[in-house]
Scaffold this active site. Structure first.
Site, mmCIF file in Angstrom:
data_model
loop_
_atom_site.group_PDB
_atom_site.id
_atom_site.type_symbol
_atom_site.label_atom_id
_atom_site.label_comp_id
_atom_site.label_asym_id
_atom_site.label_seq_id
_atom_site.Cartn_x
_atom_site.Cartn_y
_atom_site.Cartn_z
ATOM 1 C CG ASP A 264 0.334 2.002 12.147
ATOM 2 O OD1 ASP A 264 0.980 2.899 12.702
ATOM 3 O OD2 ASP A 264 0.020 2.035 10.941
ATOM 4 C CG ASP A 417 3.837 -4.300 -2.124
ATOM 5 O OD1 ASP A 417 2.867 -3.862 -2.770
ATOM 6 O OD2 ASP A 417 3.827 -5.399 -1.548
#
Length: 689
Positions: A264, A417
């Site tokens: 990214d 997560d």
């Protein structure tokens, strides 16, 4: 040059005692023997009399050691005062933290509290000097109307007001925080007992099979499932090379593994560097792909979600995720994937983190204590007894079917997560934590990086709790799982802990110094916190010399964690900030060679791959080598206003406690105030010179 507050050298330095002297105590008599060298073999003469010269040597040695400790402490104080002068008064090489939250309500509240404390310290000092504190309100009101009598009347009215209207609600709040403190301490003790039980019984997750080789001699690799390995990164210039190198050396059949480098980065130079590294390993025969997103939506969750949408992902059964600074051992997949065999309910196998820079400075040592307890106690106990724990976001292997059934990666929080772990748990999937499988990574070495990391880690869970509360209530799981998620996983460990830590030790305690009718007992200030810190240090026994700094540091971090918890709970703007944790690239090439030496490719194989490379590939690899590196930016230290305000508040309260002769409270406030001052001046962690 700013002072260094790393105590590692002080704790480990050798102590020179001068002339070796042995003192033998025999009640009620004593004797001394003077040795010529450390290797001298001697036998004690019990009838030898006292020797005044030797006694003098003992006293001098004791005095020398005491003087050394005093000198070290004085040097530390002088260095601290010099830093205060240089950074607060002269404003040399410092910048105010770019974090705009210091203009928020919390900072204004702390600053207002500080002004009140300074004013009341002056009032109480005058009252003690005049002897007014010995008077009782309404019984010894002055009869004259002089200026001094008027001040005396005002002071006695204030004493009466605080005793009747301020003290009761303050004591109620203090007692409530004490109850929360004891509940959270009991939870920690239970976790530690669970860890002791695991060690005593030698409980360890066992895989149904140890080897994955197929019985078919012609195709022995058919027993190895298809594994997708993902490395999400963003502007990870310092660590991208070592991470890709470690993953590409995983011991797994090459035709049954695919490595996705998910970049990214918005820096073109870094993109080219990562692309060249991927190309280098592809030329060595590694099945590796480089993916770059132009628009970085959803941060890490968006990156992972975009990668999972590729058509070829359907050919893979498992996905292993490693952040950019993580370096798995070569046998990582062979020690984790077998646990999925004959266990269709298993969704996640999580490995433990190991740190290459845990001894770099005082900050990394204190972080190591926290994370050692997290993995050794929290993750292991929850994994063994509950088959559930929060996914750590990296160094884990997921069953792709479990990810898809749980809804995949969502971009609604900064803790994607934990989000996917909760949703998978509500669907009945099980987790396994492997405490003996380690994955190398880095700890933040600067306070700025650590502070931003902790803000994300403590604001995200509160965001998630708001979003998934009703999902937990309506989930088709047992009431025990619902209670564990709501009361233990979220409320007690994510909300209560930062709330009482900040409120009790940073607000209520200094306030009780100015409202002495309310009281916090010494066991709340000293004994219980020390006991809890002792339990935290147990999984990292080499860190016992840092027990007191750890206790003070955790209380100091409570302001950051409390602020993050409130922003996540109320969904303030700072709760949606995602800042990539700064890495330094401490892991060296010898570390990687040591962990992966068994599976390094031979020179002949490397030569064959290089010979088969096309001219265009070679040109692409050498393109970045000709690029001139950008000049490094000059680093400056930062000033953290909330921490500095709390430092002066606690030091003011410590001065007030002297008037009441409260020993334990004074020392706690003094050292806690100094720790806030050290952190507020950015004197911990990575030192910028």
């Amino acid at each position: 040059m700013p002072p260094s507050f790393d105590f590692a050298d002080w704790w480990t330095k050798e102590t020179h005692r001068g002339t070796p002297v042995v003192v033998k105590m025999e009640n009620p008599n004593w004797t001394m023997l003077e040795l010529e060298s450390p290797d001298t073999v001697f036998s004690a003469d019990k009838d030898r009399g006292k020797n005044a010269k030797q006694l003098t040597w003992v006293l001098l040695l004791k005095a020398h050691r005491a003087a050394g400790c005093v000198a070290w402490f004085a040097h530390g104080l002088c260095s601290l005062f010099a830093a205060i002068r240089r950074r607060l008064i002269l404003k040399q090489d410092v910048s105010v933290s770019p974090d705009k939250r210091h203009k928020g309500k919390l900072y204004k509240f702390i600053r207002g509290f500080l002004m009140f404390a300074l004013f009341m310290l002056c009032v109480e000092t005058v009252a003690h000097w005049m002897g007014w504190h010995f008077s009782r309100p309404h019984l010894h009101m002055p009869s004259s109307f002089g200026f001094q009598s008027l001040l005396h009347s005002v002071y006695l009215s204030w004493v009466s007001f605080r005793a009747n209207y301020i003290s009761p609600p303050l004591q109620l709040l203090a007692d409530s925080c004490i109850v929360l403190f004891l509940i959270q301490s009991a939870d920690r003790i239970i976790l530690c007992l669970g860890c002791v039980w695991i060690r005593y019984k030698k409980i360890k997750p066992q895989a149904a099979v140890e080897l994955l080789d197929s019985d078919d001699l012609e195709q022995p690799d058919d027993g190895y499932p298809m594994v997708l390995v993902q490395i999400p990164m963003c502007n990870e210039k310092e660590v991208y090379e070592q991470s890709i190198s470690a993953v590409c050396q995983l011991d797994w059949p090459r035709h049954r593994i695919l490595v996705q480098v998910l970049d990214d980065s918005d820096d073109i130079d870094i993109q080219e560097l990562i692309g060249a590294e991927v190309l280098k390993w592809r030329q060595k025969g590694i099945n590796i792909i480089y993916r770059h997103r132009v628009v970085r939506t959803g941060y890490k969750a968006g990156n992972l979600n975009s990668a999972m949408s590729c058509d070829y992902v359907k050919d893979y059964e498992f996905v292993a995720i490693f952040d950019a600074d993580f370096q798995p051992r070569a046998d990582y997949l062979k020690r984790t994937i077998p646990h999925f065999k004959e266990n269709p309910e298993l969704a996640l196998v999580q490995a433990r983190w190991a740190f290459v820079n845990k001894d770099e400075n005082l900050l990394t040592r204190l972080q190591n204590i926290n994370l050692a307890f997290h993995f050794e106690v929290e993750q292991q106990v929850n994994g063994v007894f509950l088959n559930f724990f929060g996914f750590n976001g990296t160094a884990g292997v997921w069953r792709i079917k479990a990810l898809e059934e749980s809804g995949g990666w969502l971009e609604r929080t900064t803790v994607e997560d934990m989000d996917i772990a909760v949703r998978a748990h509500l669907l009945g999937w099980k987790f396994i934590f492997l405490n003996d499988v380690e994955c190398l990574c880095e700890l933040p070495e600067s306070y700025e990086a650590y502070r931003k990391q902790q803000h994300r880690w403590h604001s995200g869970p509160m965001q998630l709790f708001r979003l998934c509360f009703w999902d937990i209530i309506h989930a088709k799981v047992s009431w025990w799982k619902k209670s564990n998620l709501i009361f233990l996983f979220f409320l007690l460990r994510k909300l209560v802990l930062p709330f009482y830590s900040f409120t009790l030790f940073c607000i209520i305690l200094p306030l009780t110094m100015f409202v002495p009718e309310s009281h916090l007992p010494a066991w709340v200030i000293c004994y219980v916190p020390v006991t809890m810190s002792f339990l935290n240090v147990l999984p990292a026994p080499k860190s016992f010399p840092f027990l007191v700094p750890y206790l003070l540091f955790e209380n100091t971090m409570s302001v950051t964690k409390f602020n993050a918890m409130i922003s996540g709970l109320l969904q303030l703007g700072s709760a949606y900030e995602w800042v990539v944790t700064k890495k330094s690239g401490r892991a060296s090439e010898p570390n990687l060679v040591a962990f992966n030496a068994k599976k390094m490719q031979s020179k002949s194989q490397l030569g064959q791959h290089h010979q088969s490379s096309s001219e265009s590939d070679i040109d692409a690899l050498s393109k970045t080598q000709d690029r001139q590196p950008k000049p490094a930016k000059k680093k400056v230290n930062k000033l953290y206003r909330k921490e500095l305000s709390l430092a002066f508040l606690l030091l003011t309260a410590a001065a007030r406690s002297l008037l009441s002769a409260q020993g334990v409270h004074f020392y706690f406030l003094l050292f806690q105030g100094i720790s806030f001052l050290v952190i507020g001046l950015d004197l911990i962690g990575e030192q910028v010179r």
